[in-house]
Design an enzyme around this catalytic site. Structure first.
Site, short mmCIF file in Angstrom:
data_model
loop_
_atom_site.label_atom_id
_atom_site.label_comp_id
_atom_site.label_asym_id
_atom_site.label_seq_id
_atom_site.Cartn_x
_atom_site.Cartn_y
_atom_site.Cartn_z
N PHE A 128 -24.97 42.83 -4.04
CA PHE A 128 -25.89 42.19 -4.98
C PHE A 128 -27.31 42.68 -4.69
CE2 PHE A 128 -28.31 38.75 -6.89
CZ PHE A 128 -27.61 38.52 -8.06
N ASP A 199 -22.72 36.87 2.95
CA ASP A 199 -23.25 36.19 1.78
C ASP A 199 -22.06 35.58 1.03
OD1 ASP A 199 -24.11 35.51 -0.81
OD2 ASP A 199 -25.69 37.03 -0.78
N TYR A 224 -26.04 26.88 -6.82
CA TYR A 224 -25.96 26.69 -8.27
C TYR A 224 -24.76 27.36 -8.93
CZ TYR A 224 -28.56 31.17 -8.08
OH TYR A 224 -28.97 32.43 -7.79
N LYS A 225 -23.93 28.06 -8.15
CA LYS A 225 -22.76 28.69 -8.75
C LYS A 225 -21.59 27.70 -8.69
CE LYS A 225 -24.68 33.25 -8.16
NZ LYS A 225 -24.97 34.32 -7.21
N ARG A 373 -18.10 39.84 -17.63
CA ARG A 373 -17.61 39.05 -16.50
C ARG A 373 -17.16 37.67 -16.97
NH1 ARG A 373 -21.47 37.94 -11.40
NH2 ARG A 373 -22.51 36.75 -13.02
C1 LIG Z 1 -26.28 34.79 -7.03
C2 LIG Z 1 -26.47 35.61 -5.82
C3 LIG Z 1 -27.69 35.59 -5.12
C4 LIG Z 1 -28.82 34.79 -5.66
O1 LIG Z 1 -29.91 34.71 -4.83
P1 LIG Z 1 -31.09 33.71 -5.18
O2 LIG Z 1 -32.05 33.90 -4.10
O3 LIG Z 1 -30.51 32.34 -5.27
O4 LIG Z 1 -31.63 34.09 -6.52
C5 LIG Z 1 -27.77 36.33 -3.95
N1 LIG Z 1 -26.72 37.06 -3.50
C6 LIG Z 1 -25.54 37.11 -4.17
C7 LIG Z 1 -24.41 37.91 -3.65
C8 LIG Z 1 -25.39 36.40 -5.36
O5 LIG Z 1 -24.25 36.46 -6.03
#
Ligand SMILES: *Cc1c(COP(=O)(O)O)cnc(C)c1O
Length: 414
Positions: A128, A199, A224-225, A373
């Site tokens: 990501f 992560d 939030y996911k 997705r």
């Molecule tokens: C959604 C996501 C993030 C989001 O990071 P934020 O700091 O909350 O915006 C980070 N890493 C991964 C792998 C994600 O899927």
């Protein structure tokens, strides 16, 4: 026997679903199939009332006394312990705070400080982007003592060498949904003398985890996911007990101090997970996250996983059966056990097709350059939802609905 691909069969699968009653824990709009819980979890039915209580009752009524009387001060730890249960960590190993990006910076910096004679911070191509950006910024700040490298996934194991300080990986890939073998990679990193940071953004609340048994040193993840904490919800971070007093957060704010209300001018870190806090806890957002976590009360992650795999497989089979002729290419593995709670397809017109789908009530998302997705949050998605989403996609393709120029206009958030 009724046809496997019939609505009747989908209904029968919903009837037999052990998690079917959990949908009532959410407020979902009528007529919508929500296949984006992997990006923003749905609204729990209890969140609005809880926010109102915190705002009107606690803040409005009890004002600053609430830090003590409503236990505001300890919410990061209280919620951390609840998250720990969902991700297979022990009480006191997780804390809810900041964003995933900020937490990643904090834990990778700590891990690196525990390997001062090694330079390499290693990740993989296709991770990501925010994770890669955070590593790039950290390495820049650390100067000559650190270096940044990414390798293709296939070369990951061999790239972990005697100069590797920290390996930073996302457990479930955001595009392909591919799952890493946490235990095997963590063990190899340790055998090579490196530390590992996981992560868990696409894992927490979606797949069973066992951070302690699988050897994770540090981890971060999203609220939030799949955890349903609401837009911009606080994230979490995990530090294995064995490392908790070995390093300090690079963001030495007062909430990480052993005694913030001593107001001493010398930083003295808390002796536990709380040293990873920085500034004041975001009380209103933490209350929303708490309601999100409650949607997992009494839920066995093994049941969640089983249903998640079945939903994804049903979707793939329906796509093959009904939309085989339209050029959708599976962009994830067909092997359910190697896939997180999402299915992706690449399609040359993926963006416009997804906009048409959303317009017709099936909400998924699009990841550049061509990935459509679909996330399956097993707490509130059922087999009829999956069936309907494929029916609607078929109508869009059969009728060339997606060719409407309105669907080609790119929005800021995809
Ligand atoms: C959604 C996501 C993030 C989001 O990071 P934020 O700091 O909350 O915006 C980070 N890493 C991964 C792998 C994600 O899927």
């Amino acid at each position: 026997m009724s046809d496997k691909f019939s609505l009747k069969n989908a209904q029968a699968m919903d009837d037999a679903d052990v998690l079917k009653n959990l949908r009532s824990r959410f407020n979902l709009p009528d007529g919508i199939v929500y296949l984006d819980g992997n990006s923003l979890g749905a609204l729990p039915s209890s969140t609005a009332a809880r926010i109102n209580t915190v705002v009107e009752g606690e803040w409005g009524g009890d004002l600053i006394k609430s830090w003590n009387s409503h236990n505001w001060m300890n919410q990061p730890r209280v919620l951390g312990d609840k998250i720990a249960k969902i991700i297979g960590a022990a009480a006191g190993e997780v804390i809810a705070c900041d964003s995933t990006s900020v937490n990643l910076f904090k834990v990778v910096a700590q891990a690196k400080s525990l390997r001062p004679n090694r330079t390499k911070i290693l990740s993989e191509e296709g991770n990501f982007p925010t994770d890669l950006y955070v590593l790039q910024g950290l390495v820049k700040m650390l100067g000559d003592s650190a270096s940044y490298a990414t390798v293709p996934t296939a070369e990951l194991m061999s790239a972990i060498d005697k100069d590797t300080a920290v390996v930073v990986l996302t457990h479930v890939n955001f595009k392909s949904g591919a799952i890493h073998d946490m235990a095997a990679i963590s063990k190899h990193a340790h055998d090579m003398g490196a530390l590992i940071v996981w992560d868990l953004c696409h894992s927490a609340g979606a797949v069973p985890l066992n951070l302690s048994a699988d050897g994770a040193d540090y981890a971060v993840g999203c609220g939030y996911k799949y955890l349903n904490g609401g837009p911009g919800s606080p994230a979490f971070l995990y530090v294995a007990k064995r490392h908790q007093t070995a390093a300090t957060s690079p963001l030495t704010g007062w909430m990480g101090h052993a005694n913030p209300f001593e107001f001493s001018e010398q930083y003295n870190p808390a002796g536990d997970i709380e040293r990873n806090l920085c500034g004041s806890p975001v009380i209103i957002a933490l209350a929303a996250l708490d309601e999100g976590l409650k949607t997992f009360d009494g839920v066995d992650m093994a049941d969640v996983r089983e249903k998640s795999m079945a939903l994804g497989t049903f979707f793939i089979e329906l796509m093959e059966e009904k939309l085989g002729a339209y050029g959708f290419e599976l962009a994830c593995t067909k092997e359910a056990s190697a896939r997180g709670s999402q299915v992706s397809y690449s399609h040359e017109h993926g963006y416009a097709i997804m906009q048409a789908l959303i317009d017709k009530g099936v909400i998924g998302d699009f990841r550049a350059p061509d990935i459509m997705r679909f996330g399956f949050a097993p707490l509130y998605i059922g087999y009829v939802d999956v069936w309907r989403s494929v029916e609607i996609l078929k109508e869009i393709m059969d009728g060339d609905v997606w060719k409407n120029p309105a669907y080609a206009t790119k929005s800021q958030v995809t």
